[in-house]
Design a protein around this motif. Sequence first.
Motif, PDB file in Angstrom:
ATOM      1  N   TYR A 313       0.834  -1.203   0.000  1.00  0.00           N
ATOM      2  CA  TYR A 313       0.000   0.000   0.000  1.00  0.00           C
ATOM      3  C   TYR A 313       0.870   1.255   0.000  1.00  0.00           C
ATOM      4  CZ  TYR A 313      -3.296   3.595   1.459  1.00  0.00           C
ATOM      5  OH  TYR A 313      -4.049   4.748   1.520  1.00  0.00           O
ATOM      6  N   LEU A 314       1.997   1.206   0.692  1.00  0.00           N
ATOM      7  CA  LEU A 314       2.868   2.374   0.787  1.00  0.00           C
ATOM      8  C   LEU A 314       3.709   2.576  -0.468  1.00  0.00           C
ATOM      9  CD1 LEU A 314       4.038   1.878   4.479  1.00  0.00           C
ATOM     10  CD2 LEU A 314       2.386   3.562   3.637  1.00  0.00           C
ATOM     11  N   ASN A 315       3.976   1.484  -1.194  1.00  0.00           N
ATOM     12  CA  ASN A 315       4.798   1.555  -2.412  1.00  0.00           C
ATOM     13  C   ASN A 315       4.241   0.584  -3.450  1.00  0.00           C
ATOM     14  OD1 ASN A 315       7.194   3.282  -1.387  1.00  0.00           O
ATOM     15  ND2 ASN A 315       7.037   1.661   0.153  1.00  0.00           N
ATOM     16  N   PRO A 316       3.073   0.857  -4.020  1.00  0.00           N
ATOM     17  CA  PRO A 316       2.446  -0.120  -4.915  1.00  0.00           C
ATOM     18  C   PRO A 316       3.091  -0.217  -6.288  1.00  0.00           C
ATOM     19  CG  PRO A 316       1.113   1.865  -4.777  1.00  0.00           C
ATOM     20  CD  PRO A 316       2.209   2.023  -3.780  1.00  0.00           C
ATOM     21  N   TYR A 317       3.835   0.830  -6.700  1.00  0.00           N
ATOM     22  CA  TYR A 317       4.447   0.899  -8.022  1.00  0.00           C
ATOM     23  C   TYR A 317       5.526   1.984  -7.944  1.00  0.00           C
ATOM     24  CZ  TYR A 317       0.384   3.918  -7.665  1.00  0.00           C
ATOM     25  OH  TYR A 317      -0.570   4.773  -7.177  1.00  0.00           O
ATOM     26  N   PRO A 318       6.373   2.124  -8.955  1.00  0.00           N
ATOM     27  CA  PRO A 318       7.428   3.139  -8.883  1.00  0.00           C
ATOM     28  C   PRO A 318       6.875   4.538  -8.654  1.00  0.00           C
ATOM     29  CG  PRO A 318       7.877   1.610 -10.672  1.00  0.00           C
ATOM     30  CD  PRO A 318       6.499   1.280 -10.170  1.00  0.00           C
ATOM     31  N   LYS A 319       7.472   5.242  -7.704  1.00  0.00           N
ATOM     32  CA  LYS A 319       6.975   6.582  -7.361  1.00  0.00           C
ATOM     33  C   LYS A 319       7.096   7.538  -8.536  1.00  0.00           C
ATOM     34  CE  LYS A 319      11.410   8.025  -5.342  1.00  0.00           C
ATOM     35  NZ  LYS A 319      12.091   8.466  -4.092  1.00  0.00           N
ATOM     36  N   GLU A 320       8.022   7.245  -9.475  1.00  0.00           N
ATOM     37  CA  GLU A 320       8.225   8.137 -10.608  1.00  0.00           C
ATOM     38  C   GLU A 320       6.992   8.231 -11.518  1.00  0.00           C
ATOM     39  OE1 GLU A 320      12.135   6.819  -9.069  1.00  0.00           O
ATOM     40  OE2 GLU A 320      10.282   5.778  -9.609  1.00  0.00           O
TER      41      GLU A 320
END
Length: 327
Positions: A313-320
Amino acid sequence: MAKESRLCQTSPTIRLGVSRCLLGERVRYDGGHKHDPYVTEVLGQYVDTWVPVCPEVECGLPIPRESMRLVGDPAAPRLVMPRSGTDQTERMLAWTSEKLDDLVTQELNGFIFKKDSPSSGAYRVRVYDHNGVPKREGSGLFAGAFMQRFPHLPVEEEGRLHDLPLRENFIERIFAHARWTCLLKEDPTPGGLVTFHSAVKLALMAHSPAHYQALGRLVAKAGKLPWGELADAYYVGLMEGLSKLATRGRHVNVLQHLMGYLKDDLSAEDKQELLGVFNDYRQGLVPLIVPITLLKHHLARHDVPDWVHIQTYLNPYPKELMLRNHV
């Protein structure tokens, strides 16, 4: 870090099917293409392998060719060239059957279809009745058969990817699917499933509390059910749950749940600030990235359970990809 590696959290391998014209290939009936820059230049940075498909060319039709349309019953339409009256339905269906068998081996994590195409449109494709009046009630012959064969695989059209909540949901699902594929390769055991579920349960809570609860009960049976039965049931529930669009209210519920692990560490001022940002998000005043970033700041500074740090939930995919900047 060992758990993160097992879950392929940082960089799962992404394999996506895609309509070839969206990549810029000149395979359209008029010899043109429908290159989509978002697909190739933005999302494409994180796709390890594209599996391009053009049903009309691959079933043997030339470039250029006469245009086609769907006619008849939207549930079982015919694929017809209106100018000549040539019916290409059987040719397309025969090719589709063979192609789907091949795609089973490709380990796709999703598919991006070309909207409105009589072969590759997934949703609301025009189907013409006997009076020549179109109704947006159909799916392209290949796309419809694909979705029947792979009912839980993430699927979208390039046109719908301009809808930001739909875009965010689709990309979250393809990364979740890739992590699931990784689990099946690296740790297909009841213990592996328990670790996997521990990492995705808050994402499920944001999308569908009902699926979150049902999958929790299912995982409690890990080791008691045959692995194949357990894994199949979990996969279906996971993908069905994540396909539900998350709401602001459910996001706030998850954010408050995570904040609960900080209740003994935060100052009164920090608590008030977090709750204020949560409320701003609930009212649509700020995007989701704002409360997420502030919460992650506090989680990194304090001693919280290990399972909190591995939450997808906190990092589901690259933040970019900046998807949470817009939802």
